[in-house]
Scaffold this active site. Structure first.
Site, short mmCIF file in Angstrom:
data_model
loop_
_atom_site.label_atom_id
_atom_site.label_comp_id
_atom_site.label_asym_id
_atom_site.label_seq_id
_atom_site.Cartn_x
_atom_site.Cartn_y
_atom_site.Cartn_z
N GLU A 63 12.20 -32.98 -34.47
CA GLU A 63 11.29 -34.23 -34.75
C GLU A 63 10.24 -34.40 -33.68
O GLU A 63 9.15 -35.02 -33.87
CB GLU A 63 12.19 -35.49 -35.25
CG GLU A 63 12.96 -35.45 -36.42
CD GLU A 63 14.14 -35.02 -36.28
OE1 GLU A 63 14.44 -34.38 -35.32
OE2 GLU A 63 14.84 -35.35 -37.27
N ALA A 122 13.13 -33.88 -43.33
CA ALA A 122 12.15 -34.71 -44.19
C ALA A 122 11.00 -34.14 -44.57
O ALA A 122 10.72 -33.11 -44.05
CB ALA A 122 12.07 -36.24 -43.53
N GLY A 134 16.31 -34.20 -40.90
CA GLY A 134 17.21 -34.88 -41.68
C GLY A 134 17.88 -33.84 -42.42
O GLY A 134 19.22 -34.48 -42.87
N GLU A 163 21.05 -33.91 -39.96
CA GLU A 163 21.46 -35.47 -40.37
C GLU A 163 22.08 -35.66 -41.45
O GLU A 163 23.23 -36.36 -41.59
CB GLU A 163 20.21 -36.42 -40.05
CG GLU A 163 19.46 -36.47 -38.67
CD GLU A 163 18.32 -37.22 -38.73
OE1 GLU A 163 17.34 -36.97 -39.51
OE2 GLU A 163 18.27 -38.05 -37.81
C1 LIG Z 1 14.74 -37.49 -41.49
C2 LIG Z 1 13.96 -37.84 -40.03
C3 LIG Z 1 13.72 -39.02 -39.85
O1 LIG Z 1 14.89 -37.26 -38.97
C4 LIG Z 1 12.83 -36.72 -39.96
C5 LIG Z 1 12.51 -35.51 -40.12
O2 LIG Z 1 13.40 -34.64 -40.71
S1 LIG Z 1 11.17 -34.63 -39.81
C6 LIG Z 1 11.18 -33.00 -40.21
C7 LIG Z 1 11.99 -32.12 -39.12
N1 LIG Z 1 12.01 -30.66 -39.80
C8 LIG Z 1 11.01 -29.89 -39.19
O3 LIG Z 1 10.12 -30.19 -38.37
C9 LIG Z 1 11.13 -28.40 -39.94
C10 LIG Z 1 9.83 -28.10 -40.31
N2 LIG Z 1 9.77 -26.66 -40.96
C11 LIG Z 1 9.72 -25.59 -39.97
O4 LIG Z 1 9.68 -25.90 -38.81
C12 LIG Z 1 9.68 -24.12 -40.53
O5 LIG Z 1 9.58 -24.46 -42.01
C13 LIG Z 1 11.12 -23.40 -40.68
C14 LIG Z 1 11.37 -23.18 -39.19
C15 LIG Z 1 12.41 -24.25 -41.05
C16 LIG Z 1 11.13 -22.25 -41.55
O6 LIG Z 1 9.81 -21.37 -41.13
P1 LIG Z 1 9.39 -20.34 -41.92
O7 LIG Z 1 10.47 -19.40 -42.49
O8 LIG Z 1 8.27 -19.59 -41.28
O9 LIG Z 1 8.98 -21.13 -43.32
P2 LIG Z 1 7.55 -21.86 -43.92
O10 LIG Z 1 6.58 -21.00 -44.28
O11 LIG Z 1 7.50 -22.66 -42.49
O12 LIG Z 1 8.20 -22.68 -44.75
C17 LIG Z 1 8.30 -22.34 -46.15
C18 LIG Z 1 7.55 -23.64 -47.06
O13 LIG Z 1 8.56 -24.64 -47.02
C19 LIG Z 1 7.83 -25.78 -46.16
N3 LIG Z 1 8.41 -26.71 -45.51
C20 LIG Z 1 9.42 -26.38 -44.39
N4 LIG Z 1 9.94 -27.49 -44.10
C21 LIG Z 1 9.27 -28.49 -44.49
C22 LIG Z 1 9.25 -29.90 -44.35
N5 LIG Z 1 10.34 -30.48 -43.36
N6 LIG Z 1 8.71 -30.72 -45.05
C23 LIG Z 1 7.53 -30.11 -45.99
N7 LIG Z 1 7.70 -28.93 -46.00
C24 LIG Z 1 8.47 -27.82 -45.51
C25 LIG Z 1 6.64 -25.21 -45.68
O14 LIG Z 1 5.38 -26.17 -45.50
C26 LIG Z 1 6.24 -24.08 -46.79
O15 LIG Z 1 5.53 -24.33 -47.75
P3 LIG Z 1 4.06 -24.05 -47.74
O16 LIG Z 1 3.50 -24.94 -46.84
O17 LIG Z 1 3.90 -22.56 -47.60
O18 LIG Z 1 3.61 -24.44 -49.36
#
Ligand SMILES: CC(C)(O)CC(=O)SCCNC(=O)CCNC(=O)[C@H](O)C(C)(C)COP(=O)(O)OP(=O)(O)OC[C@H]1O[C@@H](n2cnc3c(N)ncnc32)[C@H](O)[C@@H]1OP(=O)(O)O
Length: 258
Positions: free
Chosen positions: A132, A65, A109, A112
């Site tokens: 999460e 998400a 998500g 999921e």
């Molecule tokens: C649906 C529910 C209720 O279950 C809740 C959820 O899903 S909560 C979200 C769970 N997901 C996460 O916690 C994953 C978050 N992302 C990461 O940990 C990392 O991005 C990665 C390991 C997937 C990849 O890392 P990396 O290769 O270093 O790329 P990044 O620089 O981190 O990401 C690139 C760019 O994408 C943006 N990004 C990544 N994931 C998300 C996200 N879930 N939401 C919003 N944006 C996301 C990240 O911020 C980067 O953008 P910029 O900040 O550089 O503009």
């Protein structure tokens, strides 16, 4: 229909939906989820479409998400707005088969969403996780429920409590994904599985989907009775006659969804 965050292509009975927010690793925001639901409902309504494939990019099926969209929400916003509830329910109402073709990250998500599909074909680069907990929340679209049914309590607890990722080999071994293929073969494999399904009777396909999904909802005795009754009911279809005649005549069946 023109979409902002997904790309939809329908060819030869298969509707391919590609999540397309490359700058955010396909993070699931309101717009993307709304468009995904619209596209799936359109595919459901289109008689030409017999199978649906959802995919993302090489780097990410979906990284969960959209954290930036969620971060400032209050409990009341999440509860009163039923955060992700309606999209989850709409996706689960699609009766046509859906394959998830997963490359790269399928987290939160994203994992999921893949599990909401009927089965998952993964590339060797796929990584599944429910991180999460690192954000101070828990999964909200099936990560504690469907994942547990798919991989068992030990691995589901491990993934939900530690937030660690599972690679494609482990995911296949654990039963989360049905096949693993090299990254460059992913779409070929998913489209060929979709083509195979598209050759079948759509009535029978819908019954399989309903019966297998029912096994998650009801006790075994009830599930077995449901299965036996739908098996019996298929003898009322022309496609049962055609399928069994074709076998005996040593030819390919020509199903007419009747
Ligand atoms: C649906 C529910 C209720 O279950 C809740 C959820 O899903 S909560 C979200 C769970 N997901 C996460 O916690 C994953 C978050 N992302 C990461 O940990 C990392 O991005 C990665 C390991 C997937 C990849 O890392 P990396 O290769 O270093 O790329 P990044 O620089 O981190 O990401 C690139 C760019 O994408 C943006 N990004 C990544 N994931 C998300 C996200 N879930 N939401 C919003 N944006 C996301 C990240 O911020 C980067 O953008 P910029 O900040 O550089 O503009």
């Amino acid at each position: 229909m023109a979409y902002e965050t997904i790309v939809v292509e329908t060819e030869d009975h298969v509707c391919l939906v590609r999540l397309n927010r490359p700058d955010a690793l396909n993070a699931l925001n309101d717009v993307l989820l709304g468009e995904l639901v619209d596209a799936l409902q359109a595919a459901q309504a289109n008689d030409k479409v017999r199978c649906i494939v959802i995919t993302g990019s090489e780097k990410a099926f979906a990284a969960g998400a959209d954290i930036k969209m969620m971060s400032s929400k209050s409990f009341v916003d999440a509860f009163a707005g039923d955060l992700f509830g309606s999209e989850h329910d709409e996706i689960m109402r699609i009766r046509k088969p859906i394959i998830a073709a997963v490359s790269g990250y399928a987290l939160g998500g994203g994992c999921e969403l893949a599990m909401m599909c009927d089965f998952i074909i993964a590339s060797e680069t796929a990584k599944f996780g429910q991180p999460e907990i690192n954000l101070g929340v828990v999964a909200g679209m099936g990560g504690t429920q469907r994942l547990t049914r798919a991989v068992g309590k030990a691995k589901a607890m491990d993934m939900n409590l530690t937030g660690r990722f599972m690679d494609a080999t482990e995911a296949e071994r654990a039963g989360l994904v049905s096949r693993v293929v090299p990254a460059k073969k992913l779409m070929e494999e998913a489209m060929s599985a979709a083509d195979k399904i598209a050759e079948k009777s759509m009535i029978t396909v819908a019954v399989v989907k309903e019966a297998v999904n029912r096994s998650f909802e009801v006790p075994l005795r009830e599930g077995l009775l449901f299965e036996r009754r739908v098996f019996h009911s298929l003898f009322a279809t022309e496609d049962q006659k055609e399928g069994m005649d074709a076998f005996q005549e040593k030819r390919a069946a020509q199903f007419r969804d009747k």
